[in-house]
Scaffold this motif. Structure first.
Motif, PDB file in Angstrom:
ATOM      1  N   ALA A 305       0.928  -1.301   0.133  1.00 53.60           N
ATOM      2  CA  ALA A 305       0.049  -0.023   0.126  1.00 53.60           C
ATOM      3  C   ALA A 305       0.897   1.337   0.028  1.00 53.60           C
ATOM      4  CB  ALA A 305      -0.826  -0.094   1.105  1.00 53.60           C
ATOM      5  N   VAL A 306       1.855   1.351   0.775  1.00 56.65           N
ATOM      6  CA  VAL A 306       2.715   2.429   0.732  1.00 56.65           C
ATOM      7  C   VAL A 306       3.293   2.775  -0.525  1.00 56.65           C
ATOM      8  CG1 VAL A 306       4.808   3.186   1.672  1.00 56.65           C
ATOM      9  CG2 VAL A 306       3.308   2.308   3.463  1.00 56.65           C
ATOM     10  N   LYS A 307       3.811   1.698  -1.204  1.00 60.13           N
ATOM     11  CA  LYS A 307       4.538   1.762  -2.480  1.00 60.13           C
ATOM     12  C   LYS A 307       3.371   2.323  -3.652  1.00 60.13           C
ATOM     13  CE  LYS A 307       7.886  -1.880  -1.814  1.00 60.13           C
ATOM     14  NZ  LYS A 307       8.207  -3.085  -2.058  1.00 60.13           N
ATOM     15  N   LYS A 308       2.070   1.813  -3.458  1.00 60.70           N
ATOM     16  CA  LYS A 308       1.153   2.204  -4.095  1.00 60.70           C
ATOM     17  C   LYS A 308       0.822   3.673  -4.214  1.00 60.70           C
ATOM     18  CE  LYS A 308      -3.274   0.477  -5.958  1.00 60.70           C
ATOM     19  NZ  LYS A 308      -4.171  -0.714  -5.948  1.00 60.70           N
ATOM     20  N   VAL A 309       1.049   4.260  -2.928  1.00 58.43           N
ATOM     21  CA  VAL A 309       0.883   5.907  -2.999  1.00 58.43           C
ATOM     22  C   VAL A 309       2.046   6.566  -3.141  1.00 58.43           C
ATOM     23  CG1 VAL A 309      -1.050   5.298  -1.357  1.00 58.43           C
ATOM     24  CG2 VAL A 309       1.093   5.762  -0.377  1.00 58.43           C
ATOM     25  N   GLY A 310       2.990   5.619  -3.818  1.00 64.19           N
ATOM     26  CA  GLY A 310       4.359   6.532  -4.237  1.00 64.19           C
ATOM     27  C   GLY A 310       5.293   6.946  -2.969  1.00 64.19           C
ATOM     28  N   ARG A 311       5.265   6.108  -1.973  1.00 60.94           N
ATOM     29  CA  ARG A 311       6.238   6.365  -0.870  1.00 60.94           C
ATOM     30  C   ARG A 311       7.060   5.109  -0.628  1.00 60.94           C
ATOM     31  NH1 ARG A 311       4.733  10.653   2.810  1.00 60.94           N
ATOM     32  NH2 ARG A 311       3.908  12.353   1.566  1.00 60.94           N
ATOM     33  N   THR A 312       8.149   5.275  -0.095  1.00 61.79           N
ATOM     34  CA  THR A 312       9.039   4.289   0.125  1.00 61.79           C
ATOM     35  C   THR A 312       8.847   3.768   1.547  1.00 61.79           C
ATOM     36  OG1 THR A 312      10.855   5.295  -1.182  1.00 61.79           O
ATOM     37  CG2 THR A 312      11.570   3.755   0.186  1.00 61.79           C
ATOM     38  N   PRO A 313       8.643   2.501   1.527  1.00 61.73           N
ATOM     39  CA  PRO A 313       8.288   1.926   3.174  1.00 61.73           C
ATOM     40  C   PRO A 313       9.199   1.993   4.077  1.00 61.73           C
ATOM     41  CG  PRO A 313       7.611   0.321   1.481  1.00 61.73           C
ATOM     42  CD  PRO A 313       8.274   1.374   0.726  1.00 61.73           C
ATOM     43  N   ASN A 314       9.214   2.405   5.198  1.00 61.09           N
ATOM     44  CA  ASN A 314      10.267   2.402   6.391  1.00 61.09           C
ATOM     45  C   ASN A 314       9.764   1.324   7.367  1.00 61.09           C
ATOM     46  OD1 ASN A 314      12.494   2.968   7.689  1.00 61.09           O
ATOM     47  ND2 ASN A 314      11.727   4.792   8.145  1.00 61.09           N
ATOM     48  N   LEU A 315      10.561   0.145   7.451  1.00 57.92           N
ATOM     49  CA  LEU A 315      10.152  -0.587   8.618  1.00 57.92           C
ATOM     50  C   LEU A 315      10.782  -0.228   9.945  1.00 57.92           C
ATOM     51  CD1 LEU A 315       9.835  -4.152   7.092  1.00 57.92           C
ATOM     52  CD2 LEU A 315       8.193  -2.276   7.144  1.00 57.92           C
ATOM     53  N   LEU A 362      -3.461   6.335   1.570  1.00 54.29           N
ATOM     54  CA  LEU A 362      -2.989   4.989   2.169  1.00 54.29           C
ATOM     55  C   LEU A 362      -4.262   4.201   2.605  1.00 54.29           C
ATOM     56  CD1 LEU A 362      -0.483   3.422   2.710  1.00 54.29           C
ATOM     57  CD2 LEU A 362      -0.553   4.539   5.040  1.00 54.29           C
ATOM     58  N   VAL A 363      -5.321   4.840   3.173  1.00 55.17           N
ATOM     59  CA  VAL A 363      -6.035   4.144   3.672  1.00 55.17           C
ATOM     60  C   VAL A 363      -6.931   3.359   2.531  1.00 55.17           C
ATOM     61  CG1 VAL A 363      -8.595   4.280   4.576  1.00 55.17           C
ATOM     62  CG2 VAL A 363      -6.900   5.497   5.705  1.00 55.17           C
ATOM     63  N   ILE A 364      -7.165   3.999   1.476  1.00 57.45           N
ATOM     64  CA  ILE A 364      -7.816   3.203   0.337  1.00 57.45           C
ATOM     65  C   ILE A 364      -6.946   2.074  -0.575  1.00 57.45           C
ATOM     66  CG2 ILE A 364      -8.501   3.589  -2.257  1.00 57.45           C
ATOM     67  CD1 ILE A 364      -9.049   6.617  -1.425  1.00 57.45           C
ATOM     68  N   ALA A 365      -5.381   2.483  -0.640  1.00 62.53           N
ATOM     69  CA  ALA A 365      -4.530   1.340  -0.956  1.00 62.53           C
ATOM     70  C   ALA A 365      -4.621   0.244   0.081  1.00 62.53           C
ATOM     71  CB  ALA A 365      -3.082   2.146  -0.929  1.00 62.53           C
ATOM     72  N   LEU A 366      -4.423   0.281   1.314  1.00 61.70           N
ATOM     73  CA  LEU A 366      -4.724  -0.485   2.290  1.00 61.70           C
ATOM     74  C   LEU A 366      -5.905  -1.601   2.222  1.00 61.70           C
ATOM     75  CD1 LEU A 366      -3.526   1.250   5.471  1.00 61.70           C
ATOM     76  CD2 LEU A 366      -2.228  -0.523   4.407  1.00 61.70           C
ATOM     77  N   ILE A 367      -6.902  -1.133   1.748  1.00 57.03           N
ATOM     78  CA  ILE A 367      -8.137  -1.793   1.547  1.00 57.03           C
ATOM     79  C   ILE A 367      -8.023  -2.543   0.193  1.00 57.03           C
ATOM     80  CG2 ILE A 367     -10.595  -1.573   1.125  1.00 57.03           C
ATOM     81  CD1 ILE A 367     -10.688   0.821   2.901  1.00 57.03           C
ATOM     82  N   GLU A 368      -7.486  -2.028  -0.820  1.00 52.26           N
ATOM     83  CA  GLU A 368      -7.274  -2.630  -2.152  1.00 52.26           C
ATOM     84  C   GLU A 368      -6.251  -3.631  -1.913  1.00 52.26           C
ATOM     85  OE1 GLU A 368      -8.055   0.722  -5.376  1.00 52.26           O
ATOM     86  OE2 GLU A 368      -6.060   0.873  -4.230  1.00 52.26           O
ATOM     87  N   GLU A 369      -5.163  -3.305  -1.226  1.00 56.77           N
ATOM     88  CA  GLU A 369      -3.852  -4.365  -1.243  1.00 56.77           C
ATOM     89  C   GLU A 369      -4.490  -5.503  -0.278  1.00 56.77           C
ATOM     90  OE1 GLU A 369      -1.397  -4.427  -3.343  1.00 56.77           O
ATOM     91  OE2 GLU A 369      -2.003  -2.867  -4.229  1.00 56.77           O
ATOM     92  N   SER A 370      -5.466  -5.449   0.550  1.00 62.88           N
ATOM     93  CA  SER A 370      -5.568  -6.441   1.457  1.00 62.88           C
ATOM     94  C   SER A 370      -6.475  -7.650   0.706  1.00 62.88           C
ATOM     95  CB  SER A 370      -6.667  -5.772   2.802  1.00 62.88           C
ATOM     96  OG  SER A 370      -7.715  -5.535   2.264  1.00 62.88           O
TER      97      SER A 370
END
Length: 372
Positions: A305-315, A362-370
Motif C-alpha cells: 500500500a505504501v508503494k502504491k501511494v508513491g512512498r518508500t516503506p520504512n519498517l 493510504l487508507v484506500i490502498a490498504l483496503i485494495e491491497e488487502s
C-alpha cells in the motif's frame, strides 16, 4: 482519488470538536453520525462504565462487496491530551497549526479524518472491498484504557492497522514493546532528625540506595527502564517513614523485560532488608509487545500500500505503546502507521496537509491491497 478540500474541512471540524481524554462524548456522537452516514453498523460499547470516561469505544462494521476477501480493521482514538478545549486551528503555508494556546489534536484526529475520507472516497467510486471493521477508542491518552477495556469478542478482523504514529506516511511500526509498571512503597521508621536520628530508618535513604544500584535508562536497543515518580517525607526534621515510587520497564523482548523487572524488584527488596525497612512492589503489565516480519500478511499489505501511494516503506521498531499493542495482544496482527503529525502533545503541534492527503490515499490502498 480523494477530495482534498473535503478532507481538510473535516479535519478542521474534528479538531474543533473538544475531546480531551475523559470528555469524549461530543466527538463520539459526531463520529457515530459520520460512520452511520457512510453505511457502517455502529455500536458504542459499555467500557465507559469501567473507565469513568464520558464515552465508550465505537465498534463499526461495513459489509464487504467482496465477502470472500479478508476482513481488515483500522483503529484510531477519539481523545486528545490537554490543553485540548477551544482549539482554534488555522491553515498556514501548507500546515494546519494552532494559535499556540492548545494542542491541535492531530494525534489522532488526523488518523480519523484520513480514515473517514479514504472510506468515503472508496464508497463514492464504487470500488470493491472486503469487510471493514473500525475500532475507534476512547481514553487512549489515559493509558490505553479504552482498548484495554475492550471486549476481544468484538474483534472480527484477520489483521489491521493503527493510524496513530508520528513520522511520515510510509513509516510502518512492525515492533513495539511491552510495558510493565511498578508501584513501590518503602516503609521505614520515623524519628526526630536532630534528637534521635539513629532510632529512625529513612525510607528515602532505602529507596535511593535501591535506585542507585539498578540499571535504568537505555538498557539495550530493545529495553528501557525509568523511575518516573518519587515522593515521601514531611519535614526536614523528621526521618521519613514512607516513600512511594512509580517506575516502569519496557522491552520488545519478553525475556529481557522479565530480567529487568526482576532486577528492579530485587533492588528495592534488598535495600529494604539491608537497612531494616520493608518494600512492597506491585508489578502490573500495562500492555503486551508485538513483532511482525515481512512475511506476515499485515506487513506485506502495508508495504504494498505504501508503494502504491508513491512512498518508500520504512519498517521501524518503536519504544512506545499504542492501541495496536493491546489489539495485537488479542491475536489480531496489527501494525502502527505513520501519518505525519508533528510536535504532538505540545501547543506547537502541527499537521502537514500533504501528509494528511497521503494518509487518506493510504487508507484506500490498504483496503485494495488487502484483497490480493
Amino acid at each position: 482519488m480523494i477530495d482534498k478540500k473535503r478532507l481538510l474541512d473535516e479535519f478542521l471540524e474534528l479538531v474543533k470538536t473538544d475531546s480531551p481524554t475523559g470528555e469524549e462524548r461530543n466527538i463520539c456522537d459526531l463520529l457515530t453520525k459520520k460512520l452511520v452516514d457512510l453505511g457502517f453498523q455502529v455500536t458504542e460499547d459499555q467500557t465507559a462504565e469501567t473507565t469513568g470516561h464520558q464515552a465508550g469505544n465505537l465498534i463499526a462494521y461495513l459489509e464487504g462487496t467482496k465477502p470472500e476477501a479478508p476482513t481488515i480493521y483500522f483503529t484510531s482514538h477519539m481523545d486528545t491530551v490537554a490543553p485540548g478545549n477551544g482549539v482554534r486551528p488555522r491553515v498556514e503555508d501548507g500546515w494546519v497549526v494552532t494559535d499556540g494556546t492548545t494542542v491541535l489534536g492531530a494525534d489522532d484526529k488526523a488518523g480519523l479524518a484520513a480514515l473517514l475520507e479514504g472510506i468515503r472516497s472508496l464508497r463514492e467510486k464504487g470500488m470493491p472491498h472486503g469487510p471493514i471493521q473500525l475500532i475507534i477508542t476512547a481514553g487512549e491518552e489515559s493509558g490505553l484504557v479504552g482498548s484495554k477495556s475492550l471486549d476481544p469478542e468484538v474483534l472480527k478482523a484477520d489483521f489491521g492497522f493503527a493510524l496513530d504514529s508520528n513520522g511520515p506516511v510510509g513509516d510502518i511500526i512492525t515492533e513495539a514493546p511491552s510495558q510493565v509498571r511498578l508501584d513501590v512503597r518503602i516503609e521505614g521508621k520515623a524519628a526526630h532528625a536532630g534528637v534521635n536520628p539513629e532510632d529512625g530508618i529513612s525510607a528515602i535513604q532505602v529507596a535511593s540506595r535501591a535506585i542507585s544500584k539498578m540499571p535504568l535508562g537505555r538498557i539495550d536497543e530493545e529495553t528501557t527502564a525509568n523511575i518516573g515518580k518519587f515522593q515521601g517525607g514531611s519535614a526536614s526534621n523528621v526521618i521519613p517513614q514512607v516513600v512511594e515510587i512509580l517506575a516502569e520497564a519496557r522491552s520488545r523482548d519478553e525475556a529481557k523485560l522479565k530480567a529487568q523487572v526482576d532486577k528492579m524488584v530485587q533492588g528495592f527488596k534488598e535495600a529494604a532488608q539491608e537497612l531494616g525497612a520493608t518494600a512492597e512492589v506491585e508489578v502490573t503489565t500495562m500492555y503486551p509487545s508485538y513483532k511482525y516480519g515481512e512475511s506476515d500478511a499485515v506487513v506485506q499489505t502495508a508495504l504494498a500500500a505504501v508503494k502504491k501511494v508513491g512512498r518508500t516503506p520504512n519498517l521501524l521498531a518503536s519504544g512506545g505503546g499504542s492501541d495496536a499493542n493491546v489489539i495485537a495482544g488479542h491475536g489480531i496482527p496489527t501494525v502502527n502507521l505513520g501519518i505525519g503529525y508533528e510536535e504532538i502533545h505540545t501547543t506547537q503541534e502541527r499537521m502537514p496537509i500533504e501528509e494528511l492527503n497521503k494518509a487518506a490515499e493510504l487508507v484506500i490502498a490498504l483496503i485494495e491491497e488487502s484483497q490480493k
